[in-house]
Write a protein that holds these residues in place. Structure first.
Motif, mmCIF file in Angstrom:
data_model
loop_
_atom_site.group_PDB
_atom_site.id
_atom_site.type_symbol
_atom_site.label_atom_id
_atom_site.label_comp_id
_atom_site.label_asym_id
_atom_site.label_seq_id
_atom_site.Cartn_x
_atom_site.Cartn_y
_atom_site.Cartn_z
ATOM 1 N N SER A 1 42.510 35.614 44.324
ATOM 2 C CA SER A 1 42.336 35.971 42.916
ATOM 3 C C SER A 1 42.650 37.439 42.682
ATOM 4 N N LYS B 1 45.844 38.937 40.497
ATOM 5 C CA LYS B 1 45.562 39.759 39.335
ATOM 6 C C LYS B 1 46.535 40.929 39.249
ATOM 7 N N CYS C 1 44.260 30.984 35.384
ATOM 8 C CA CYS C 1 43.647 32.318 35.441
ATOM 9 C C CYS C 1 42.150 32.272 35.177
ATOM 10 N N ARG D 1 39.749 31.944 38.267
ATOM 11 C CA ARG D 1 39.804 32.911 39.356
ATOM 12 C C ARG D 1 38.430 33.510 39.634
ATOM 13 N N ALA E 1 38.271 39.404 40.761
ATOM 14 C CA ALA E 1 39.566 39.801 40.215
ATOM 15 C C ALA E 1 39.419 40.658 38.972
ATOM 16 N N SER E 2 38.207 40.938 38.586
ATOM 17 C CA SER E 2 37.950 41.785 37.428
ATOM 18 C C SER E 2 36.659 42.529 37.665
#
Length: 292
Positions: A27, A31, A258, A261, A265-266
């Motif tokens: 992930s 990204k 997306c 994920r 990833a964030s």
């Protein structure tokens, strides 16, 4: 390495950890590949989502003390006593490594570099390799050699990540290796310690061998042993193909979806990587200006 329960426990611990690591690393790479950097552990934002980490922190010392109990039980077998003592020390080493990772993420008073943690991880895998299949000979020893090869793959992947933390392929091999180790440990437990899933013409290994210095997976005929080795080799290849297909399917599914994920990833991790990347770009730009 003494029973089906031990191997099943290894599967329950290794398979989810490897799968989650594969999910989070993929992930993060999808990204933004240019910002990707491997992490010693992929922490989730809500604390309760780190259930795999908390489970290992609780389970590993229990497993280590269980190995010490077996070490004390083999009073008349110094070979087995030493093997169980080594296994207990290895499990304890992995537990200390987890505590170091948690301390680095939450406190980090010593500012320990992630590369150093990856080196310690590689050392732990090398130590584990030295005790895998200890005291087991014959066909059973050959099966454990396959497990040892997976452990070496994880060790070298960790060692490479300590040098090149931005290598997604090394992270991919490490994560897939953990998944592979989990499934193969389950296969060994079923094939070596049960009659239902055992090999034809071979008897299951005794948990408490008393008749010889080394435990041995015995077969009635030599042909049965050769056939059993061929079957286990084919199963090993089948496991490898299955794990590889699972990894590619998971990677492709994450690339198309997306919203599914991993949270790594964030959030804070991505912001940290972006700030590091911007800092590197600014430093490179300033160096170019000075050269001009």
């Amino acid at each position: 390495m003494a029973s089906l329960a031990t191997h099943f426990s290894g599967f329950v611990l290794l398979f989810p950890v490897g799968l989650r690591r594969l999910l989070c690393s993929s992930s993060l790479y999808l990204k933004n590949p240019s910002l990707y950097r491997a992490k010693t552990w992929y922490f989730s934002e809500p604390k309760w989502k780190n259930l795999d980490l908390y489970t290992l922190i609780v389970a590993l010392p229990i497993a280590s003390f269980s190995e010490i109990f077996l070490f004390l039980a083999f009073s008349g077998h110094p070979t087995y006593r030493f093997a169980f003592f080594q296994q207990s020390a290895t499990i304890f080493l992995f537990w200390l490594l987890l505590l170091l990772i948690v301390g680095r993420e939450s406190l980090d008073p010593l500012h320990i570099d992630e590369g150093f943690v990856f080196v310690l991880t590689a050392i732990a895998f090398f130590v584990e390799y030295s005790v895998i299949g200890k005291g087991i000979s014959g066909l059973g020893g050959a099966m454990y050699d396959m497990l040892g090869a997976l452990t070496l793959a994880c060790a070298f992947s960790s060692l490479y990540l300590s040098i090149r933390p931005r290598s997604f392929f090394a992270e991919f091999f490490l994560s897939s290796g953990l998944v592979f180790k989990g499934t193969w440990m389950l296969q060994l437990g079923l094939s070596l310690y049960t009659d239902t899933f055992g090999l034809k013409g071979c008897k299951k290994m005794s948990v408490w061998p008393n008749d010889s210095e080394n435990a041995e997976f015995k077969c009635d005929l030599e042909e049965d042993g050769l056939r059993g080795l061929a079957v286990m080799t084919l199963l090993f290849i089948a496991h490898a193909i299955g794990v590889l297909v699972l990894s590619f399917v998971l990677f492709g599914w994450l690339a198309r979806n997306c919203n599914w994920r991993c949270g790594e990833a964030s959030g804070p991790l991505l912001q940290q990587l972006q700030s590091e990347h911007q800092h590197v770009l600014m430093r490179a730009t300033s160096q170019e200006i000075e050269l001009e």
